[in-house]
Design a protein around this motif. Structure first.
Motif, PDB file in Angstrom:
ATOM      1  N   ASN A   1     -48.583  -7.894 -70.528  1.00  0.00           N
ATOM      2  CA  ASN A   1     -47.893  -8.838 -71.409  1.00  0.00           C
ATOM      3  C   ASN A   1     -46.684  -8.203 -72.087  1.00  0.00           C
ATOM      4  OD1 ASN A   1     -49.735 -10.852 -70.804  1.00  0.00           O
ATOM      5  ND2 ASN A   1     -51.080 -10.358 -72.518  1.00  0.00           N
TER       6      ASN A   1
ATOM      7  N   LYS B   1     -43.677  -7.997 -69.796  1.00  0.00           N
ATOM      8  CA  LYS B   1     -43.007  -9.291 -69.616  1.00  0.00           C
ATOM      9  C   LYS B   1     -42.001  -9.571 -70.737  1.00  0.00           C
ATOM     10  CE  LYS B   1     -46.999 -11.510 -67.411  1.00  0.00           C
ATOM     11  NZ  LYS B   1     -48.006 -12.580 -67.573  1.00  0.00           N
ATOM     12  N   CYS B   2     -42.291  -9.027 -71.918  1.00  0.00           N
ATOM     13  CA  CYS B   2     -41.475  -9.353 -73.097  1.00  0.00           C
ATOM     14  C   CYS B   2     -40.455  -8.278 -73.465  1.00  0.00           C
ATOM     15  CB  CYS B   2     -42.390  -9.584 -74.308  1.00  0.00           C
ATOM     16  SG  CYS B   2     -43.622 -10.869 -74.062  1.00  0.00           S
TER      17      CYS B   2
END
Length: 519
Positions: free
Chosen positions: A17, A20-21
């Motif tokens: 996660n 992804k950011c």
């Protein structure tokens, strides 16, 4: 330039996660195509999704990152395909790990926690290298694509092809062991087929598959090279939302050239079901129902017409609806084509109108849209819409036929009696209901039916009683009440007067006839 596909593989969800950011991937030229949490799943997704870049953890359950790269490299070399770029992430700084991954072709080896600037620099460098390689090979691929589509067209048209020539094209690598599956998009069932939105959505839905398309005037043929049928079906379900009617058929998966041919033929043969099954996302052999027989001649249609005429003459809307449902069930089960079904609808409407006009020349028999019937039915793309249009025309018939005629009140009274014969019906009550004098209604009733009101009602009730005696196990007193006689003795008297037998005698006669038929 088209965005590059990015796959993230790490056994820790928070790291996936975070990756992804951490960067604006779209601005850097990438889009996410998937993620994996173990080595085996990573290899499967690389083979299916064909990412351009894989950000890979060196230590994962099942297989290490080194084993993933090694096995991926073997697979892509065997199939003569461009291998994805790998960027390795690791909590280990040992030189041995870095050396092994670089030797296997990894583009970079970064330590956790990842430095944002360093990661951005590496992925930009990798994107530049990948895009330069794509530009160099585009010219060759365009030439190969023309040949590929020519071969695919010849294959689906069941023409002979030379396997040695196919071997030169990457889509046919490992031909006899590879699985192929064909889907067809039919233009006539999708009004927005030529829109920009359709084309963009189409490319988006299938961008993760190894597939080729053949376009004709009325359809798009999609040949997938994969054995992942659930994934194909999932994408077809999404694509189906491009139209409010079913416009996709899917053949079964098969191996090699024969698999392509068989899958295409099956998908093409399924086109006829698009008309009948317009509420499904796509049509395949595992969802189509068994078909019944064809309509052999016009006698069955003429019988339906006569039943419809009776309903219209007597303004029996309840019975008309029942006949419509019966006809709907019948048409839904037969195996005739959509063209034949449309012909049946047209024949029924035209013959129904002609027979009513011939029988009642003084009446204005109209279906509301006479001149439009044939073109309207022919342009219908679903059975559901066709039947709704058919019902609308029948409703126009029954209303127009009985509107403001001298017998219209009597017709409606008779329809009411047939639906409510079990109630305590009297001419006075019916006169109040239909806004006319009961004495006048009685005279009109006798003139129209040839019977006095009470005689007509008794005949109707006795016929229904006979039907219940023959087809149910109800007691005589129960039948008496159901057909409108509260007094059982009175029912016995009326039944004998009408039939010459008491209800019990009549039942005994039916039982004896049944026994004789069995013997």
């Amino acid at each position: 330039m088209e965005l590059l596909k990015l796959l993230i593989a790490d056994d820790e969800e928070n790291i996936r996660n975070g990756l992804k950011c951490i960067l604006d991937w779209q601005a850097l030229g990438y889009k996410f195509c998937g993620e994996a949490s173990n080595g085996k799943d990573t290899i499967n997704q690389i083979i299916d999704l064909k990412p351009d870049l894989v950000i890979l953890d060196i230590k994962m359950p099942g297989l290490t990152g080194i084993e993933v790269i090694s096995q991926t490299k073997s697979y892509f070399q065997k199939h003569n395909m461009d291998m994805p770029a790998f960027l390795i992430l690791s909590g280990y700084s040992e030189f041995e790990y870095a050396q092994k991954t670089i030797n296997l072709g990894a583009k970079a080896y970064l330590l956790k926690p990842v430095d944002e600037d360093q990661l951005q620099e590496k992925v930009l460098s990798i994107a530049k290298e990948i895009n330069e390689h794509k530009i160099m090979t585009d010219s060759y691929k365009n030439t190969e694509l023309i040949s590929l589509r020519d071969y695919l067209l010849r294959i689906v048209q069941n023409e002979e092809v030379n396997p040695d020539e196919l071997a030169k094209i990457s889509f046919f690598d490992n031909l006899q062991e590879s699985f192929y599956q064909v889907a067809i998009f039919f233009k006539n069932y999708c009004p927005d087929y030529d829109s920009k939105e359709f084309k963009l959505s189409f490319e988006n839905y299938f961008s993760f598959f190894n597939y080729q398309t053949l376009k004709t005037n009325d359809k798009i043929i999609i040949i997938f090279k994969t054995n992942n049928e659930p994934a194909i079906k999932n994408c077809l379900e999404r694509a189906s939302k491009l139209s409010n009617k079913t416009f996709i058929s899917l053949g079964k998966s098969g191996q090699g050239i024969e698999g392509i041919k068989a899958s295409y033929k099956e998908a093409l043969d399924l086109e006829r079901y698009l008309f009948f099954m317009s509420d499904y996302p796509y049509i395949s052999t595992d969802i189509i129902p068994e078909s019944g027989d064809s309509i052999q001649n016009k006698e069955s249609l003429d019988k339906i017409i006569n039943n419809l005429i009776f309903c219209i003459e007597t303004y029996d809307k309840k019975q008309l609806e029942a006949k419509e449902m019966e006809f709907d069930s019948y048409l839904s089960s037969i195996k005739d084509s959509s063209k034949d079904i449309k012909k049946y609808f047209i024949y029924l409407i035209i013959e129904l109108r002609n027979k009513l006009s011939s029988k009642y020349p003084e009446r204005d028999i109209s279906d509301g849209e006479s001149y439009e019937i044939v073109p309207k039915f022919l342009e219908m793309t679903s059975y559901k819409d066709s039947f709704q249009y058919f019902k609308m025309i029948l409703n126009n018939f029954i209303e127009n036929f009985n509107f403001n005629t001298s017998d219209s009140v009597i017709v409606k009274v008779i329809a009411y009696i047939k639906s409510n014969y079990s109630e305590d019906l009297k001419l006075e009550t019916l006169g109040d209901m239909f806004n006319c004098n009961s004495a006048y209604l009685g005279k009109k009733f006798k003139k129209y039916t040839g019977l006095q009101f009470n005689t007509y009602l008794d005949n109707l009730r006795i016929e229904e009683a006979k039907n219940k005696i023959q087809n149910t196990d109800l007691k005589i007193y129960q039948i008496s009440k159901l057909v409108g006689y509260a007094n059982t003795d009175y029912f016995f008297m009326k039944f004998k007067k009408n039939t010459g037998y008491t209800p019990k005698e009549y039942k005994k006669i039916l039982e004896n006839q049944s026994q004789n038929d069995e013997n």
